[in-house]
Design a protein around this motif. Structure first.
Motif, short mmCIF file in Angstrom:
data_model
loop_
_atom_site.label_atom_id
_atom_site.label_comp_id
_atom_site.label_asym_id
_atom_site.label_seq_id
_atom_site.Cartn_x
_atom_site.Cartn_y
_atom_site.Cartn_z
N LEU A 280 17.92 50.83 58.59
CA LEU A 280 17.51 49.91 57.52
C LEU A 280 16.67 50.67 56.48
O LEU A 280 15.60 51.18 56.80
N ASP A 281 17.21 50.75 55.28
CA ASP A 281 16.50 51.41 54.17
C ASP A 281 15.89 50.32 53.31
O ASP A 281 16.59 49.56 52.65
N LEU A 282 14.56 50.22 53.37
CA LEU A 282 13.85 49.18 52.61
C LEU A 282 13.22 49.81 51.38
O LEU A 282 12.51 50.81 51.51
N LEU B 244 17.53 46.31 49.85
CA LEU B 244 17.53 46.74 51.25
C LEU B 244 18.96 47.07 51.62
O LEU B 244 19.91 46.48 51.09
N LYS B 245 19.10 48.06 52.48
CA LYS B 245 20.45 48.49 52.88
C LYS B 245 20.48 48.68 54.39
O LYS B 245 19.64 49.39 54.94
N PHE B 246 21.44 48.02 55.01
CA PHE B 246 21.69 48.22 56.43
C PHE B 246 22.93 49.09 56.61
O PHE B 246 23.92 48.91 55.89
N PRO C 206 9.85 58.38 57.41
CA PRO C 206 9.80 58.57 55.95
C PRO C 206 11.20 58.79 55.38
O PRO C 206 12.05 59.41 56.02
N GLU C 207 11.40 58.28 54.16
CA GLU C 207 12.72 58.42 53.50
C GLU C 207 13.18 59.88 53.48
O GLU C 207 14.36 60.17 53.68
N SER C 208 12.23 60.80 53.23
CA SER C 208 12.60 62.22 53.08
C SER C 208 13.23 62.77 54.36
O SER C 208 14.15 63.58 54.30
N VAL D 126 16.65 66.07 45.71
CA VAL D 126 16.07 65.11 44.76
C VAL D 126 16.73 63.75 44.95
O VAL D 126 17.93 63.61 44.73
N ASP D 127 15.96 62.77 45.41
CA ASP D 127 16.46 61.40 45.63
C ASP D 127 15.97 60.53 44.47
O ASP D 127 14.81 60.14 44.43
N LEU D 128 16.88 60.29 43.53
CA LEU D 128 16.51 59.57 42.30
C LEU D 128 16.96 58.11 42.45
O LEU D 128 18.13 57.79 42.31
N THR E 79 22.73 56.92 51.57
CA THR E 79 22.29 58.17 52.19
C THR E 79 21.11 57.97 53.14
O THR E 79 21.12 58.43 54.29
N THR E 80 20.09 57.28 52.68
CA THR E 80 18.87 57.09 53.50
C THR E 80 19.19 56.25 54.74
O THR E 80 18.82 56.60 55.86
N ALA E 81 19.91 55.14 54.53
CA ALA E 81 20.23 54.24 55.65
C ALA E 81 21.09 54.96 56.70
O ALA E 81 20.89 54.78 57.91
MG LIG Z 1 16.29 54.93 48.02
#
Ligand SMILES: [Mg+2]
Ligand SMILES: Nc1ncnc2c1ncn2[C@@H]1O[C@H](COP(=O)(O)OP(=O)(O)OP(=O)(O)O)[C@@H](O)[C@H]1O
Length: 360
Positions: free
Chosen positions: A12-14, A19-21, A169-171, A190-192, A348-350
């Protein structure tokens, strides 16, 4: 139990605006993308990574979960993101010592390095590199996140009917998605995204440094709105259609975006110089950043890679979040086949979060 050699997991990317599952399955063939769901969030539910309206957000999460068709049998385990702007990640160096003494030494060093009150954070660490001789040192990755934030994420996820097994963390999630373990080129990722830009420097495929700045898709939209005197919806549409294409809209969109993208260029220059500086101090052979890897929705701006390449003289690549998912190729699942490359990039993050729970 009852999964017959298959393992399902949720990431889950909040973030402030969405939000993305992602639901992944690990099976004999590798990985399958079973499902992914994105919901835009009304302004104010999450602000700068802090959950402000828990009840409304819980309802949106429950709605999104209903769209995920295949449920793990009674298992709602999830790995959820933590906002980069609220966490702190650094590599610290410690001299050769017994490994059982490291915990205490990391605690003292962390206190000196972390710009947050040590009593108000959770912190975690891992060894990245062990010393090879008496004069060598340990490289230790230290991460810290405010207790109030971690506690509120755990509480909210449980209230939404999920079982949080890790917050990350997202990174860290983005690096797991985009960087091949065998990839040794020092890289700046780089996550824009809509609410900000995250930078991650990776050396020998391990995180070395992370940072967050406020340049964002929202700022791009605002710059176009103000410059052309139009509303936000139209501005976002022009951003997506025109981006940094000078030839379109009499160059007006390009001119509106240029100062912000140049600021991004300057930040990347500063971080690459910082890395080079640190590396030469430590006499490292891999001291120069070899490429920039882009992800996040706003990295899809038309002509962004060529703009960056011209200003930075570095190789610019758009990330591939399926690079570490053997088997998850187009055609391997109906869901994946239905997504364009651009859409996949926004997950990508999720994806990285979901992959964490499938690591052996
Ligand atoms: Mg993001
Ligand atoms: N083709 C495109 N060109 C430029 N921008 C785009 C394109 N497609 C989507 N975007 C932008 O991408 C952004 C959404 O990207 P993403 O999903 O990565 O953000 P987010 O993860 O919600 O935000 P953050 O991580 O910053 O909190 C929006 O600002 C949207 O306008």
């Amino acid at each position: 139990m009852f999964n017959f050699g298959k393992k399902l997991t949720l990431g889950l990317d909040l973030s402030d605006f969405s939000l993305k599952f992602v639901q992944l399955e690990k099976n004999k063939k590798g990985f399958s993308l079973i499902n992914c769901v994105k919901e835009d969030l009304p302004v104010g539910l999450i602000q700068r990574g802090e959950i402000k309206k828990e009840k409304e957000l819980t309802n949106i999460i429950k709605g999104a979960l209903r769209k995920i068709k295949r449920r793990p049998f009674g298992n709602r385990e999830v790995v959820c993101s933590l906002p980069e702007e609220k966490v702190f990640i650094r590599v610290i160096q410690l001299p050769l010592m017994k490994e059982e003494e490291l915990g205490q030494a990391v605690g003292w060093e962390a206190e000196a390095h972390i710009p947050l009150n040590i009593n108000e954070v959770y912190f975690d660490w891992q060894i990245i590199k062990r010393p090879v001789n008496q004069s060598d040192h340990y490289n230790i990755l230290v991460g810290a996140a405010p207790r109030f934030l971690v506690d509120s994420y755990f509480r909210f996820l449980k209230r939404s009917g999920l079982k949080p097994i890790a917050l990350e963390p997202e990174s860290v999630a983005v690096s797991r998605s985009l960087i091949k373990v065998v990839d040794l080129t020092p890289t700046i990722l780089v996550d824009l995204g809509a609410s900000g830009t995250n930078f991650v420097i990776l050396s020998a495929s391990a995180i070395y440094f992370t940072s967050h700045i406020s340049i964002s898709g929202q700022l791009f939209n605002r710059a176009i709105m103000e410059s052309l005197g139009i509303n936000e919806k139209k501005a976002e549409q022009l951003k997506i259609e025109v981006g940094l294409d000078k030839a379109k809209e009499k160059g007006k969109v390009y001119q509106a975006l240029k100062p912000l993208v140049e600021e991004l260029v300057n930040q990347i220059k500063d971080y690459t110089a910082f890395y080079q500086n640190q590396s030469s101090r430590l006499s490292r052979p891999d001291g120069v950043i070899g490429r920039v890897l882009l992800c996040g929705g706003d990295s899809l701006l038309n002509n962004l890679p060529s703009f960056l390449e011209q200003k930075l003289g570095l190789t610019i690549e758009i990330g591939n979040p399926l690079v570490n998912l053997p088997g998850a190729t187009k055609g391997s699942s109906p869901k994946l086949s239905s997504l364009s490359k651009k859409e996949i990039l926004t997950y990508t993050t999720a994806l990285g979060l979901a992959m964490r729970n499938l690591e052996d």
